[in-house]
Design an enzyme around this catalytic site. Structure first.
Site, PDB file in Angstrom:
ATOM      1  N   CYS A 128     -19.508   3.330-100.120  1.00 20.25           N
ATOM      2  CA  CYS A 128     -19.762   4.698-100.593  1.00 20.25           C
ATOM      3  C   CYS A 128     -20.471   4.725-101.944  1.00 20.25           C
ATOM      4  CB  CYS A 128     -18.457   5.483-100.643  1.00 20.25           C
ATOM      5  SG  CYS A 128     -17.109   4.649-101.500  1.00 20.25           S
ATOM      6  N   HIS A 241     -18.015  11.015-105.674  1.00 18.67           N
ATOM      7  CA  HIS A 241     -18.107   9.939-106.652  1.00 18.67           C
ATOM      8  C   HIS A 241     -19.226  10.236-107.654  1.00 18.67           C
ATOM      9  CE1 HIS A 241     -15.316   7.789-104.318  1.00 18.67           C
ATOM     10  NE2 HIS A 241     -16.064   6.829-103.822  1.00 18.67           N
TER      11      HIS A 241
END
Length: 334
Positions: A128, A241
């Protein structure tokens, strides 16, 4: 023409995003099958306007499917991705099981979509934080030639899964009520804290998560000599994120040229007006297709260097969305 799609790990956080995105993006489905562990088999769920019974994921469950989207452990993927490929499906895997396999393409469609066409039945989805970071770094590489980069990640708890999200919520509620704060998912309290520890530590002091940025970045961008140093931090954010990157390039850089390069790249927004306190933040990019790049400035410590900040939804571009975009790319390219 409709495609028959299976989802392994359908009951998990990423599995649920697979279902949502297949509907939202109007993927040309003719049939959807949902797979999970034996304990979830037999449950009925509402998905895309129909009631679907969850089946146990086994080596013999993939017959007749065109694509199988995996969001399971590396052990499960190792066992079942080859079975899906053998059954004639394209397995698109979110685990780390096949990412560094030289026979398996590791794909971010905006960067190296052509690599997907060389698959032998299995395609790997990147980590990710790697996928989100490269959405900011790659257009700058195209413009200036990337030599090395330093990255610090600020990773949301949803990257760990639904249990971690619940733990953060429970800790915040306990704090508000003056009750003891408990933890089990992470080694320490995550509420009001930052843990410089994502994945397991290696002998050299880096974690496996930090090394993914180096190894996967090299493979995706076809830069075998790229130098990367990364520190991954878990923060008390639910979703999306953020990554702070300092990068050095082969050619002279400027903020204006950097903004132009990023703005011209598919899947990225330039959100960069520091005078008016405009920059990308996790709250802005939860549930958003694009990644955001801001805080772009000439790096004061590197030759031909830029410092910048990238934010993206790790359940989407860092996982489910990227996998579906790979399937869409293959459908479009036939």
């Amino acid at each position: 023409m409709g495609y028959k799609v299976g989802i392994v790990g359908a009951t998990g956080a990423v599995g649920q995003e697979f279902i949502k995105l297949l509907g939202d993006r109007k993927f040309p489905l003719s049939e959807l099958k949902l797979f999970a562990s034996a304990r979830s088999a037999g449950k009925q769920v509402e998905a895309l306007g129909q009631t679907i019974t969850i089946e146990e994921a086994t080596e013999t469950c993939f017959e007749g499917l065109d694509f199988v989207l995996f969001s399971a452990s590396g052990t499960v993927s190792k066992a079942l991705c080859p079975a899906a490929a053998k059954a004639g499906a394209v397995a698109i895997d979110n685990s780390s099981a096949f990412r560094m396999d030289p026979d398996v393409p590791l794909v971010v469609p905006e960067i190296n979509g052509e690599a997907a066409k060389s698959h032998k039945g299995i395609i790997a989805n990147p980590n990710c934080s790697t996928a989100i970071s490269l959405m900011g770094a790659y257009p700058l590489h195209k413009a200036f030639g990337l030599k090395r980069m330093f990255a610090s990640t600020y990773q949301a708890v949803s990257g760990t899964g639904a249990e971690a999200m619940q733990e953060l919520e429970d800790q915040l509620k306990a704090w508000a009520k003056g009750e003891p704060i408990e933890h089990s998912v992470y080694p320490y309290q995550i509420a009001f804290n930052a843990l410089p520890h994502v994945d397991v530590f290696l002998e050299d002091g880096y974690t496996k998560e930090e090394m993914k940025m180096l190894n996967e970045g090299r493979k995706i961008m076809s830069l075998p000599d790229l130098k990367v140093s990364c520190t991954c931090v878990r923060v008390p954010v639910m979703r999306s994120h953020s990554i702070s990157i300092n990068a050095e390039f082969e050619r002279p850089v400027s903020v204006e040229a950097a903004r132009e390069a990023i703005a011209a790249f598919e899947g990225v927004d330039v959100v960069d007006d520091p005078a008016n306190k405009v920059y990308p933040m996790p709250l802005d990019y939860a549930g958003k297709v694009n990644c955001g790049v801001g805080r772009i400035r000439v790096d004061s410590a590197l030759d031909n260097g830029l410092a910048f900040w990238v934010v993206g939804d790790q359940l989407w571009k860092g996982a489910a969305l990227n996998a579906i975009q790979i399937a869409e790319y293959l459908v479009k390219s036939k």
